[in-house]
Write a protein that holds these residues in place. Structure first.
Motif, PDB file in Angstrom:
ATOM      1  N   THR A 154      -0.411   0.240  10.015  1.00 27.46           N
ATOM      2  CA  THR A 154      -1.226   0.527   8.834  1.00 27.46           C
ATOM      3  C   THR A 154      -2.340  -0.510   8.728  1.00 27.46           C
ATOM      4  N   TYR A 202       0.803  -1.217   0.000  1.00 20.86           N
ATOM      5  CA  TYR A 202       0.000   0.000   0.000  1.00 20.86           C
ATOM      6  C   TYR A 202       0.843   1.276   0.000  1.00 20.86           C
ATOM      7  N   CYS A 205      -3.329   3.513  11.544  1.00 16.63           N
ATOM      8  CA  CYS A 205      -3.505   4.488  10.465  1.00 16.63           C
ATOM      9  C   CYS A 205      -4.202   3.800   9.296  1.00 16.63           C
ATOM     10  N   VAL A 206      -5.327   4.336   8.887  1.00 15.20           N
ATOM     11  CA  VAL A 206      -6.155   3.702   7.868  1.00 15.20           C
ATOM     12  C   VAL A 206      -5.646   4.034   6.468  1.00 15.20           C
ATOM     13  N   TRP A 229     -12.671  -0.833   1.203  1.00 18.48           N
ATOM     14  CA  TRP A 229     -13.454  -0.427   2.362  1.00 18.48           C
ATOM     15  C   TRP A 229     -14.944  -0.402   2.020  1.00 18.48           C
ATOM     16  N   ASP A 286      -5.647  -1.845   6.450  1.00 18.55           N
ATOM     17  CA  ASP A 286      -6.425  -1.794   5.217  1.00 18.55           C
ATOM     18  C   ASP A 286      -7.727  -2.565   5.396  1.00 18.55           C
ATOM     19  N   LEU A 293     -15.792  -0.935   7.811  1.00 17.89           N
ATOM     20  CA  LEU A 293     -15.834   0.242   8.684  1.00 17.89           C
ATOM     21  C   LEU A 293     -16.432  -0.104  10.043  1.00 17.89           C
ATOM     22  N   TYR A 326      -6.708   4.992   3.409  1.00 17.41           N
ATOM     23  CA  TYR A 326      -7.931   5.551   2.830  1.00 17.41           C
ATOM     24  C   TYR A 326      -8.062   5.226   1.347  1.00 17.41           C
ATOM     25  N   GLU A 327      -6.933   5.031   0.677  1.00 15.26           N
ATOM     26  CA  GLU A 327      -6.967   4.783  -0.768  1.00 15.26           C
ATOM     27  C   GLU A 327      -7.447   3.377  -1.110  1.00 15.26           C
ATOM     28  N   ASP A 328      -7.508   2.491  -0.132  1.00 16.01           N
ATOM     29  CA  ASP A 328      -7.935   1.115  -0.366  1.00 16.01           C
ATOM     30  C   ASP A 328      -9.406   1.110  -0.788  1.00 16.01           C
ATOM     31  N   LYS A 329      -9.670   0.631  -1.980  1.00 18.05           N
ATOM     32  CA  LYS A 329     -11.044   0.615  -2.506  1.00 18.05           C
ATOM     33  C   LYS A 329     -11.876  -0.523  -1.919  1.00 18.05           C
TER      34      LYS A 329
END
Length: 261
Positions: free
Chosen positions: A159, A18, A186-187, A194, A161, A199, A189-192
């Motif tokens: 990190t 990532y 730390c999330v 989710w 994901d 969540l 955020y770019e991981d599609k």
């Protein structure tokens, strides 16, 4: 307060799935000339301010310890230029290059040290591997336990994901059991990947950890206590906050015709 984030290098000995550097072909490092210019730039900004401010310098990468000699040169240079100021140094490392020599220097000169760990071996090695594909968990753990790095200065940056979130509670517990007390999920955020289920799992795991360690004052887990979330203030990029990438600064001062050496 002044805050400078200096990318010592874009190079890394790992290829995390990532990582924001993964799409870069030419990975650069700061040259010695650039480092001198950056030191002078920091001195100029700080000393020409209307009032005396504290200074925070984040040493970033890539993997900063790949350029350890330059890191030492830079920190010593900033300390000399700003010896009458309160200067706080932070760095983040993947931990694979830690040894007793580096840990001794980090303990003495760096105020806050972040090491990237995602949890137990299976979870960590899923995304955090060397460039040859080998997992990094065992090397990092051995280095953390044997190098003598000061745990009072240490935080674990985890990190998360959309896949590893389902192991988040166990991952945090694993790291706490190893003796690490500050854990910062730390999330990605770019991981599609989710979705609402992931969540919900994130919220559930964090609340579970908050409850589990509620009576352990020394254990701090980010994102679990809304009272700890503070206002970040207005954006002051280019005024009191600066990010300096390898070779970018040299190009900028050349375009403006400045000579800081």
């Amino acid at each position: 307060m002044f805050a400078f984030t200096v990318w010592m290098t874009e190079r890394c000995n790992m290829r995390c799935s990532y990582c924001y550097e993964n799409d870069k072909i030419d990975r650069m490092s700061q040259s010695v000339t650039d480092i001198r210019n950056i030191i002078n730039f920091i001195e100029s900004r700080v000393k020409n301010a209307a009032k005396k401010e504290d200074v925070v310098v984040n040493l970033h990468g890539g993997e900063p310890l790949l350029e350890f000699d330059k890191l030492v040169y830079f920190v010593e240079g900033v300390k000399e230029k700003l010896k009458d100021y309160n200067v706080y140094f932070k760095t983040v490392t993947n931990g694979t290059l830690l040894n007793k020599e580096k840990a001794l220097w980090l303990n003495k000169h760096i105020n806050y040290i972040s090491v990237s760990m995602d949890g137990g071996e299976a979870v960590h090695d899923k995304n955090r591997r060397y460039s040859n594909g080998k997992g990094t968990y065992r090397d990092i753990i051995n280095n953390l336990l044997e190098s003598g790095l000061n745990k009072d200065k240490l935080r674990i940056r985890m990190t998360v994901d959309a896949n590893t979130v389902y192991h988040l509670a166990d991952s945090i517990s694993h790291l706490v059991d190893l003796g690490f007390q500050i854990i910062v999920p730390c999330v990605v955020y770019e991981d599609k990947g989710w979705d609402q289920a992931a969540l919900n799992q994130l919220e559930q795991a964090l609340m579970q950890m908050k409850w589990k360690y509620r009576n352990h004052s020394g254990i701090k887990i980010a994102m679990t206590n809304f009272e700890e979330i503070k206002m970040k203030g207005y954006c002051n990029g280019g005024i009191g906050r600066f990010d300096i990438m390898p070779n970018v600064y040299a190009a900028c001062i050349q375009q403006r015709g400045e000579v800081l050496l």
